[in-house]
Design an enzyme around this catalytic site. Structure first.
Site, PDB file in Angstrom:
ATOM      1  N   ASP A  87      -7.153   2.978  -3.217  1.00 61.29           N
ATOM      2  CA  ASP A  87      -7.883   3.010  -1.939  1.00 61.29           C
ATOM      3  C   ASP A  87      -8.181   4.466  -1.590  1.00 61.29           C
ATOM      4  O   ASP A  87      -7.264   5.267  -1.394  1.00 61.29           O
ATOM      5  CB  ASP A  87      -7.028   2.362  -0.838  1.00 61.29           C
ATOM      6  CG  ASP A  87      -7.752   2.293   0.514  1.00 61.29           C
ATOM      7  OD1 ASP A  87      -8.917   2.746   0.604  1.00 61.29           O
ATOM      8  OD2 ASP A  87      -7.147   1.778   1.486  1.00 61.29           O
TER       9      ASP A  87
ATOM     10  N   ASP B 120     -13.728  -1.761   3.104  1.00 60.55           N
ATOM     11  CA  ASP B 120     -12.791  -1.795   4.230  1.00 60.55           C
ATOM     12  C   ASP B 120     -13.519  -1.286   5.482  1.00 60.55           C
ATOM     13  O   ASP B 120     -14.109  -2.081   6.243  1.00 60.55           O
ATOM     14  CB  ASP B 120     -11.544  -0.941   3.880  1.00 60.55           C
ATOM     15  CG  ASP B 120     -10.528  -0.820   5.011  1.00 60.55           C
ATOM     16  OD1 ASP B 120     -10.800  -1.269   6.127  1.00 60.55           O
ATOM     17  OD2 ASP B 120      -9.442  -0.234   4.780  1.00 60.55           O
TER      18      ASP B 120
ATOM     19  N   LYS C 249      -2.951   4.971  -2.659  1.00 63.12           N
ATOM     20  CA  LYS C 249      -3.991   5.757  -2.007  1.00 63.12           C
ATOM     21  C   LYS C 249      -4.434   6.824  -2.996  1.00 63.12           C
ATOM     22  O   LYS C 249      -3.601   7.419  -3.691  1.00 63.12           O
ATOM     23  CB  LYS C 249      -3.430   6.411  -0.740  1.00 63.12           C
ATOM     24  CG  LYS C 249      -3.081   5.406   0.339  1.00 63.12           C
ATOM     25  CD  LYS C 249      -4.340   4.767   0.913  1.00 63.12           C
ATOM     26  CE  LYS C 249      -4.024   3.907   2.109  1.00 63.12           C
ATOM     27  NZ  LYS C 249      -5.244   3.333   2.694  1.00 63.12           N
TER      28      LYS C 249
ATOM     29  N   LYS D  48      -9.422  -6.876   8.308  1.00 63.39           N
ATOM     30  CA  LYS D  48      -8.383  -6.479   9.263  1.00 63.39           C
ATOM     31  C   LYS D  48      -8.771  -6.968  10.644  1.00 63.39           C
ATOM     32  O   LYS D  48      -9.858  -6.645  11.133  1.00 63.39           O
ATOM     33  CB  LYS D  48      -8.254  -4.943   9.305  1.00 63.39           C
ATOM     34  CG  LYS D  48      -7.756  -4.308   8.019  1.00 63.39           C
ATOM     35  CD  LYS D  48      -7.643  -2.793   8.146  1.00 63.39           C
ATOM     36  CE  LYS D  48      -7.184  -2.176   6.831  1.00 63.39           C
ATOM     37  NZ  LYS D  48      -7.239  -0.710   6.838  1.00 63.39           N
TER      38      LYS D  48
ATOM     39  N   LYS E 273      -1.080  -1.184  -4.438  1.00 61.51           N
ATOM     40  CA  LYS E 273      -2.244  -0.360  -4.079  1.00 61.51           C
ATOM     41  C   LYS E 273      -1.744   1.057  -3.870  1.00 61.51           C
ATOM     42  O   LYS E 273      -0.748   1.269  -3.185  1.00 61.51           O
ATOM     43  CB  LYS E 273      -2.872  -0.928  -2.804  1.00 61.51           C
ATOM     44  CG  LYS E 273      -3.681   0.043  -1.951  1.00 61.51           C
ATOM     45  CD  LYS E 273      -4.472  -0.725  -0.899  1.00 61.51           C
ATOM     46  CE  LYS E 273      -4.649   0.059   0.384  1.00 61.51           C
ATOM     47  NZ  LYS E 273      -5.344  -0.732   1.431  1.00 61.51           N
TER      48      LYS E 273
ATOM     49  N   SER F 208       0.871  -1.168   0.000  1.00 61.64           N
ATOM     50  CA  SER F 208       0.000   0.000   0.000  1.00 61.64           C
ATOM     51  C   SER F 208       0.911   1.222   0.000  1.00 61.64           C
ATOM     52  O   SER F 208       1.725   1.388   0.908  1.00 61.64           O
ATOM     53  CB  SER F 208      -0.873  -0.026   1.255  1.00 61.64           C
ATOM     54  OG  SER F 208      -1.631   1.156   1.362  1.00 61.64           O
TER      55      SER F 208
ATOM     56  N   GLU G 182     -10.994   0.491  -3.522  1.00 57.03           N
ATOM     57  CA  GLU G 182     -11.272   0.249  -2.100  1.00 57.03           C
ATOM     58  C   GLU G 182     -11.928   1.473  -1.469  1.00 57.03           C
ATOM     59  O   GLU G 182     -11.449   2.599  -1.607  1.00 57.03           O
ATOM     60  CB  GLU G 182      -9.949  -0.095  -1.393  1.00 57.03           C
ATOM     61  CG  GLU G 182     -10.099  -0.463   0.084  1.00 57.03           C
ATOM     62  CD  GLU G 182      -8.772  -0.915   0.703  1.00 57.03           C
ATOM     63  OE1 GLU G 182      -7.882  -1.366  -0.042  1.00 57.03           O
ATOM     64  OE2 GLU G 182      -8.631  -0.795   1.936  1.00 57.03           O
TER      65      GLU G 182
ATOM     66  N   GLY H 224      -3.792  -3.887   6.228  1.00 54.17           N
ATOM     67  CA  GLY H 224      -2.758  -3.538   7.200  1.00 54.17           C
ATOM     68  C   GLY H 224      -3.069  -2.209   7.855  1.00 54.17           C
ATOM     69  O   GLY H 224      -3.875  -1.417   7.360  1.00 54.17           O
TER      70      GLY H 224
HETATM   71  O1  OSB Z   1      -7.170   1.914   4.476  1.00 59.29           O
HETATM   72  O2  OSB Z   1      -6.046   0.131   4.339  1.00 59.29           O
HETATM   73  C1  OSB Z   1      -6.180   1.263   4.789  1.00 59.29           C
HETATM   74  C2  OSB Z   1      -3.070   2.303   6.767  1.00 59.29           C
HETATM   75  C3  OSB Z   1      -3.644   2.972   7.821  1.00 59.29           C
HETATM   76  C4  OSB Z   1      -5.005   3.109   7.856  1.00 59.29           C
HETATM   77  C5  OSB Z   1      -5.803   2.579   6.849  1.00 59.29           C
HETATM   78  C6  OSB Z   1      -5.226   1.876   5.789  1.00 59.29           C
HETATM   79  C7  OSB Z   1      -3.836   1.780   5.738  1.00 59.29           C
HETATM   80  C8  OSB Z   1      -3.120   1.138   4.645  1.00 59.29           C
HETATM   81  C9  OSB Z   1      -1.725   0.673   4.961  1.00 59.29           C
HETATM   82  O3  OSB Z   1      -3.523   1.067   3.514  1.00 59.29           O
HETATM   83  C10 OSB Z   1      -1.536  -0.789   4.872  1.00 59.29           C
HETATM   84  C11 OSB Z   1      -0.195  -1.163   5.433  1.00 59.29           C
HETATM   85  O4  OSB Z   1       0.775  -1.099   4.686  1.00 59.29           O
HETATM   86  O5  OSB Z   1      -0.121  -1.501   6.632  1.00 59.29           O
HETATM   87 MG    MG Z   2      -8.363   0.777   3.173  1.00 56.99          MG
END
Ligand code: OSB
Ligand code: MG
Length: 369
Positions: free
Chosen positions: A189, A239, A164, A263, A162, A136, A214, A291
């Protein structure tokens, strides 16, 4: 098991590189670790995965600390449990606070697996010892910086990328990524940055053949997502709104999306994750492990749960060195050049917890007994 005590430890760990989502930028994590000990002196470790502010969920470090200390830990300490799967029920009376519950619950699973002398992933019912990994990548200061970050991860072998996205970091950015990297497995995402009023923009992303989009819409929504899914080709992955097995059932029934990012923290621990995995598997809805920028302890729990059969897509479970200069477990989590992690064979989470390193980065701790 008779749970004798629960220790909470807050550690502060600076990230190797800042992480930016549509709700904000993080430079340093404030993580709460949970150590449970039973009457035989055996221990288990868990992690409360909330952020430093209530941007992703309503839980955050200080609220989770006081809730775990004053409400949840006292519900578990002194209790005799037949199995770790029962720990959720001890805390069930308290509504919400699933990340705080998960820290305690997953620690009890580690403890139980260690007592049985089996790896946690097998104890949870895992079947795939080798799991597929994605990354991510946060919003960057420039597209050039993003392309450079993606290049590093593609070359490292990660199976999917992925990124953001947000209304000011979407169409042109994805277009540049596609132009540079062709048909890699790519997804976006949004962390709830859009509404149904943005439907034309979201439709326009269909041309990029994203593996999934996402959480485009509000964090608590599964109705508008169903409307949106009827209008766009790109599969929606949910999510934030999936906090319980019931939420998963309803999202499947409403056709709010086609994939779920699962998660442990968001749903309250391994027992809830296992229930959601089963519901989704039976409905033929793929899940993958999300994550929360975890330290090695949360990361090890993510590896373990990712081995269950329903986890059919690469997760956001990646190498320690992407986040930390020095992780708090030994060995650090490593990803092989084919983008996979092999779940360890040793008992429990399967990594050694570096207590000395934890003490060096700890800022407070409390023992509930
Ligand atoms: O939306 O998945 C998410 C990190 C913090 C809060 C929300 C998210 C995320 C990530 C990071 O996308 C995933 C990771 O590398 O731990
Ligand atoms: Mg997410």
């Amino acid at each position: 098991m008779l749970i004798k005590s629960i220790e909470l430890i807050e550690i502060n760990l600076p990230l190797v590189h800042f992480f930016e989502t549509s709700f904000g930028r993080t430079y340093e994590r404030r993580i709460i670790l949970v150590r449970v000990e039973d009457a035989d002196g055996a221990e288990g470790w868990g992690e409360i995965t909330c952020g430093e502010s209530p941007g992703y969920s309503d839980e955050w470090t200080d609220s989770a600390w006081v809730t775990a200390e004053k409400i949840l830990a006292p519900m578990v300490v002194g209790q005799e449990v037949a199995s770790a799967a029962d720990v959720w029920n001890l805390m069930k009376w308290a509504r919400g606070h699933r990340m705080a519950k998960s820290g305690i619950e997953t620690a009890c699973w580690d403890l139980e697996a260690k007592k049985h002398g089996v790896p946690l992933w097998r104890h949870l019912g895992g079947v795939n010892q080798v799991i597929e990994c994605g990354v991510s990548i946060g919003i960057q200061d420039s597209i050039a910086q993003l392309l450079e970050k993606i290049r590093v991860e593609v070359e490292a072998g990660y199976k999917r990328i992925k990124i953001k996205i947000s209304p000011s970091w979407d169409y042109d950015v994805i277009k540049a990524v596609r132009a540079e990297f062709g048909d890699i497995l790519l997804m976006g995402d949004a962390n709830s940055a859009y509404t149904l009023a943005d439907i034309d923009k979201l439709k326009s992303l269909d041309e990029f053949d994203l593996m999934m989009l996402e959480q485009p819409l509000p964090h608590d929504d599964i109705i508008d997502h169903a409307k949106l899914q009827r209008e766009i080709k790109t599969p929606i992955c949910l999510d934030e709104p999936i906090k319980s097995p019931e939420d998963a059932r309803k999202a499947i029934e409403l056709k709010s999306g086609k994939i779920i990012n699962l998660k442990n923290g968001r749903v309250g621990g391994h027992t809830q994750s296992k229930m959601i995995e089963q519901i989704c598997r039976e409905a033929n809805m793929p899940v993958w492990c999300g994550g929360m920028l975890e330290s090695g302890i949360g990361r090890a729990h993510n590896i373990a749960i990712s081995t269950l059969a329903g986890f059919r897509l690469p997760g956001d479970v990646s190498a320690s060195k992407r986040y930390w200069h020095e992780d708090i477990i030994e060995p650090a989590v490593e990803v092989s050049s084919d983008g996979t992690i092999t779940a360890p064979e040793s008992p429990g989470i399967g990594f050694e917890v570096k207590r000395d390193q934890i003490n060096r980065v700890a800022v407070r701790n409390v023992l509930i007994n």
